[in-house]
Design a protein around this motif. Sequence first.
Motif, PDB file in Angstrom:
ATOM      1  N   GLY A  34       0.824  -1.207   0.000  1.00 15.17           N
ATOM      2  CA  GLY A  34       0.000   0.000   0.000  1.00 15.17           C
ATOM      3  C   GLY A  34       0.851   1.248   0.000  1.00 15.17           C
ATOM      4  O   GLY A  34       0.568   2.219  -0.697  1.00 15.17           O
ATOM      5  N   GLY A  35       1.937   1.209   0.785  1.00 15.12           N
ATOM      6  CA  GLY A  35       2.829   2.357   0.876  1.00 15.12           C
ATOM      7  C   GLY A  35       3.499   2.661  -0.448  1.00 15.12           C
ATOM      8  O   GLY A  35       3.620   3.821  -0.845  1.00 15.12           O
ATOM      9  N   GLY A  36       3.929   1.615  -1.151  1.00 12.62           N
ATOM     10  CA  GLY A  36       4.550   1.799  -2.462  1.00 12.62           C
ATOM     11  C   GLY A  36       3.597   2.466  -3.424  1.00 12.62           C
ATOM     12  O   GLY A  36       3.945   3.431  -4.116  1.00 12.62           O
ATOM     13  N   LEU A  37       2.363   1.956  -3.421  1.00 14.16           N
ATOM     14  CA  LEU A  37       1.322   2.486  -4.306  1.00 14.16           C
ATOM     15  C   LEU A  37       1.036   3.951  -3.975  1.00 14.16           C
ATOM     16  O   LEU A  37       0.925   4.812  -4.856  1.00 14.16           O
ATOM     17  CB  LEU A  37       0.055   1.647  -4.101  1.00 14.16           C
ATOM     18  N   LEU A  39       3.000   6.151  -2.344  1.00 15.29           N
ATOM     19  CA  LEU A  39       4.128   7.041  -2.635  1.00 15.29           C
ATOM     20  C   LEU A  39       4.261   7.258  -4.138  1.00 15.29           C
ATOM     21  O   LEU A  39       4.594   8.350  -4.600  1.00 15.29           O
ATOM     22  CB  LEU A  39       5.431   6.473  -2.070  1.00 15.29           C
ATOM     23  N   PHE A  40       3.992   6.189  -4.908  1.00 16.52           N
ATOM     24  CA  PHE A  40       4.078   6.280  -6.359  1.00 16.52           C
ATOM     25  C   PHE A  40       3.081   7.314  -6.892  1.00 16.52           C
ATOM     26  O   PHE A  40       3.392   8.095  -7.788  1.00 16.52           O
ATOM     27  CB  PHE A  40       3.799   4.902  -6.967  1.00 16.52           C
ATOM     28  N   ARG A  41       1.899   7.321  -6.311  1.00 14.54           N
ATOM     29  CA  ARG A  41       0.870   8.240  -6.790  1.00 14.54           C
ATOM     30  C   ARG A  41       0.947   9.626  -6.162  1.00 14.54           C
ATOM     31  O   ARG A  41       0.672  10.619  -6.796  1.00 14.54           O
ATOM     32  CB  ARG A  41      -0.518   7.660  -6.485  1.00 14.54           C
ATOM     33  N   HIS A  42       1.263   9.648  -4.832  1.00 14.10           N
ATOM     34  CA  HIS A  42       1.173  10.928  -4.121  1.00 14.10           C
ATOM     35  C   HIS A  42       2.472  11.332  -3.449  1.00 14.10           C
ATOM     36  O   HIS A  42       2.474  12.242  -2.618  1.00 14.10           O
ATOM     37  CB  HIS A  42       0.090  10.854  -3.043  1.00 14.10           C
ATOM     38  N   GLY A  43       3.579  10.655  -3.769  1.00 14.78           N
ATOM     39  CA  GLY A  43       4.825  10.874  -3.044  1.00 14.78           C
ATOM     40  C   GLY A  43       5.343  12.300  -3.100  1.00 14.78           C
ATOM     41  O   GLY A  43       6.061  12.731  -2.202  1.00 14.78           O
ATOM     42  N   ASP A  44       4.977  13.037  -4.142  1.00 14.48           N
ATOM     43  CA  ASP A  44       5.533  14.375  -4.275  1.00 14.48           C
ATOM     44  C   ASP A  44       4.689  15.449  -3.579  1.00 14.48           C
ATOM     45  O   ASP A  44       5.053  16.614  -3.568  1.00 14.48           O
ATOM     46  CB  ASP A  44       5.705  14.722  -5.768  1.00 14.48           C
ATOM     47  N   GLU A  45       3.555  15.009  -2.989  1.00 17.27           N
ATOM     48  CA  GLU A  45       2.730  16.003  -2.296  1.00 17.27           C
ATOM     49  C   GLU A  45       3.309  16.264  -0.901  1.00 17.27           C
ATOM     50  O   GLU A  45       3.735  15.345  -0.229  1.00 17.27           O
ATOM     51  CB  GLU A  45       1.282  15.489  -2.169  1.00 17.27           C
ATOM     52  N   PRO A  46       3.340  17.526  -0.479  1.00 17.73           N
ATOM     53  CA  PRO A  46       3.860  17.809   0.866  1.00 17.73           C
ATOM     54  C   PRO A  46       2.909  17.271   1.926  1.00 17.73           C
ATOM     55  O   PRO A  46       1.708  17.210   1.694  1.00 17.73           O
ATOM     56  CB  PRO A  46       3.899  19.332   0.905  1.00 17.73           C
TER      57      PRO A  46
ATOM     58  N   PRO B 214      -2.829   6.680   7.549  1.00 16.76           N
ATOM     59  CA  PRO B 214      -1.976   5.715   6.842  1.00 16.76           C
ATOM     60  C   PRO B 214      -0.682   6.333   6.330  1.00 16.76           C
ATOM     61  O   PRO B 214       0.379   5.703   6.400  1.00 16.76           O
ATOM     62  CB  PRO B 214      -2.852   5.224   5.687  1.00 16.76           C
ATOM     63  N   GLY B 215      -0.737   7.562   5.826  1.00 17.52           N
ATOM     64  CA  GLY B 215       0.458   8.196   5.270  1.00 17.52           C
ATOM     65  C   GLY B 215       1.548   8.387   6.303  1.00 17.52           C
ATOM     66  O   GLY B 215       2.741   8.369   5.990  1.00 17.52           O
ATOM     67  N   LEU B 216       1.154   8.576   7.548  1.00 17.74           N
ATOM     68  CA  LEU B 216       2.122   8.782   8.619  1.00 17.74           C
ATOM     69  C   LEU B 216       2.501   7.463   9.288  1.00 17.74           C
ATOM     70  O   LEU B 216       3.671   7.204   9.569  1.00 17.74           O
ATOM     71  CB  LEU B 216       1.533   9.744   9.659  1.00 17.74           C
ATOM     72  N   ALA B 217       1.486   6.612   9.514  1.00 12.50           N
ATOM     73  CA  ALA B 217       1.733   5.359  10.232  1.00 12.50           C
ATOM     74  C   ALA B 217       2.608   4.412   9.408  1.00 12.50           C
ATOM     75  O   ALA B 217       3.386   3.641   9.963  1.00 12.50           O
ATOM     76  CB  ALA B 217       0.416   4.685  10.591  1.00 12.50           C
ATOM     77  N   MET B 218       2.479   4.481   8.077  1.00  8.59           N
ATOM     78  CA  MET B 218       3.233   3.569   7.201  1.00  8.59           C
ATOM     79  C   MET B 218       4.743   3.706   7.408  1.00  8.59           C
ATOM     80  O   MET B 218       5.391   2.717   7.774  1.00  8.59           O
ATOM     81  CB  MET B 218       2.805   3.819   5.751  1.00  8.59           C
ATOM     82  N   PRO B 219       5.334   4.905   7.201  1.00  6.02           N
ATOM     83  CA  PRO B 219       6.789   4.983   7.398  1.00  6.02           C
ATOM     84  C   PRO B 219       7.213   4.723   8.835  1.00  6.02           C
ATOM     85  O   PRO B 219       8.264   4.126   9.073  1.00  6.02           O
ATOM     86  CB  PRO B 219       7.135   6.420   6.979  1.00  6.02           C
ATOM     87  N   VAL B 220       6.382   5.150   9.787  1.00  5.59           N
ATOM     88  CA  VAL B 220       6.753   4.951  11.189  1.00  5.59           C
ATOM     89  C   VAL B 220       6.775   3.467  11.522  1.00  5.59           C
ATOM     90  O   VAL B 220       7.742   2.953  12.082  1.00  5.59           O
ATOM     91  CB  VAL B 220       5.790   5.709  12.134  1.00  5.59           C
ATOM     92  N   MET B 221       5.728   2.752  11.113  1.00  5.67           N
ATOM     93  CA  MET B 221       5.661   1.333  11.432  1.00  5.67           C
ATOM     94  C   MET B 221       6.790   0.559  10.763  1.00  5.67           C
ATOM     95  O   MET B 221       7.492  -0.229  11.397  1.00  5.67           O
ATOM     96  CB  MET B 221       4.322   0.758  10.995  1.00  5.67           C
ATOM     97  N   LEU B 222       6.978   0.782   9.458  1.00  3.19           N
ATOM     98  CA  LEU B 222       8.019   0.041   8.742  1.00  3.19           C
ATOM     99  C   LEU B 222       9.401   0.409   9.265  1.00  3.19           C
ATOM    100  O   LEU B 222      10.268  -0.448   9.425  1.00  3.19           O
ATOM    101  CB  LEU B 222       7.915   0.295   7.240  1.00  3.19           C
ATOM    102  N   GLY B 223       9.598   1.688   9.558  1.00  6.06           N
ATOM    103  CA  GLY B 223      10.889   2.152  10.065  1.00  6.06           C
ATOM    104  C   GLY B 223      11.221   1.524  11.407  1.00  6.06           C
ATOM    105  O   GLY B 223      12.327   1.037  11.620  1.00  6.06           O
ATOM    106  N   VAL B 224      10.231   1.522  12.290  1.00  5.97           N
ATOM    107  CA  VAL B 224      10.453   0.977  13.620  1.00  5.97           C
ATOM    108  C   VAL B 224      10.715  -0.521  13.554  1.00  5.97           C
ATOM    109  O   VAL B 224      11.589  -1.050  14.238  1.00  5.97           O
ATOM    110  CB  VAL B 224       9.243   1.278  14.534  1.00  5.97           C
ATOM    111  N   LEU B 225       9.966  -1.192  12.695  1.00 11.42           N
ATOM    112  CA  LEU B 225      10.120  -2.639  12.556  1.00 11.42           C
ATOM    113  C   LEU B 225      11.522  -2.982  12.046  1.00 11.42           C
ATOM    114  O   LEU B 225      12.213  -3.846  12.584  1.00 11.42           O
ATOM    115  CB  LEU B 225       9.059  -3.160  11.588  1.00 11.42           C
ATOM    116  N   MET B 226      11.955  -2.230  11.029  1.00  3.90           N
ATOM    117  CA  MET B 226      13.295  -2.444  10.483  1.00  3.90           C
ATOM    118  C   MET B 226      14.344  -2.109  11.536  1.00  3.90           C
ATOM    119  O   MET B 226      15.294  -2.848  11.754  1.00  3.90           O
ATOM    120  CB  MET B 226      13.498  -1.540   9.266  1.00  3.90           C
ATOM    121  N   GLY B 227      14.139  -0.958  12.186  1.00  6.72           N
ATOM    122  CA  GLY B 227      15.068  -0.508  13.213  1.00  6.72           C
ATOM    123  C   GLY B 227      15.209  -1.503  14.350  1.00  6.72           C
ATOM    124  O   GLY B 227      16.306  -1.732  14.859  1.00  6.72           O
TER     125      GLY B 227
END
Lengths: 128, 267
Positions: A34-37, A39-46, B214-227
């Motif tokens: 889901g994250g890949g999808l 970021l691919f679509r909206h990754g450049d939005e602040p 989801p936009g915030l939890a995704m990097p935090v969760m994956l980052g913490v898990l990897m870390g």
Amino acid sequence: MARPTQPGQSRFQNVLGNLLRAGVSLAAAVVLIGGGLYLFRHGDEPFAYEIFRGEPTDLRSIPGIIHSAWALSGRGIIQLGLLLLIATPVARVMFSVGAFAAEKDWKYVVVTVIVLAVLIYSILSGGV
Amino acid sequence: MGSVAAGFLGSLTGLGGGVVIVPMLTLLLNVNIRYAVGASLVSVIATSSGAAAAYVKEGFTNIRIAMFLELATTFGALGGAVLATRAPAAAIAVVFGIVLLHSAVVSMRAPPDRPWEGPPDKWSAFLRLDSGYPGRDGYVPYRVVNIPAGFSLMFVAGVLSGLLGIGSGAVKVLAMDRAMRVPFKVSTTTSNFMIGVTAAASAGVYLNRGYIDPGLAMPVMLGVLMGSLIGARILAGAKTKALRITFAVVILALGAEMIYSGLAGKL
């Protein structure tokens, strides 16, 4: 000296360990997709998280999340992964109910069922 | 995405991600504390379940103690999460700061590790909480005591976990190591095992109230898990005492900053 028992001893613990690992791995994989999808679509939005608005309703409830993941929304798929993650400990508790029942340890069946009820109540109703 | 870095650092502390993630997100990245708490809670479930999977197989985790104390933590967590939706952000920040200061103090003092030699406890006998763990020279039996005190402290740990999106490891140490006299290895692994269930109880409330982005939890969760995977490897060879003091100082500073920002109305 007799060993005080852990339920079912090592076999129970192995299944429990595998259950937890599988749950986390599956959740992480779904979040990654889901994250890949997303970021691919909206990754450049602040990003804008300074002000709390709350998530839209389709990312708050189980039917809403499934619906939005089914529509291949990146955010919906991430949320589905997070839902799987939250479900992992719930599955662990469900499994424990069965394990204590198999041991005929009724005190702990009661304890475990109460914990399970709190979890299900929280996820379905949001504590209202 | 700066939150990946926060995840790495958080897991390296060994104090659980949440304690570091929330201050990082709110103080450094200007994330609203409600989103930060939601993302942190999710990452707490991920790391604790991942680690618990390994511990439970080694036979240190006391599943009865965990199940019984989860009665206290889940009710507490549900209450704490509901409280979080009512409380103003500034109040949450101040409570968070106080908990950080307390964690720093607790983490600097090593918990006592003397087994209880006295008579068996009647609560413990009724609930069959006494157990044993695999030691260097074979099976080591132990007894646990002060069950009501431990249970009450666990309720507090649950409330804090639900309110702040953390695992509240420091309060659990108080409850299990100090009050109940659970041996160190058993208490660490058992409290880790419990965190997932405790956090799931408040995560339901958070999800329903729209705190989990989801936009915030995704990097935090994956980052913490990897870390946490990398962190566990690095920590195994590191000088833990120096590390512990360093992190205690970092947490002390973060705690003070959280309280200041909360009082100054900057969050």
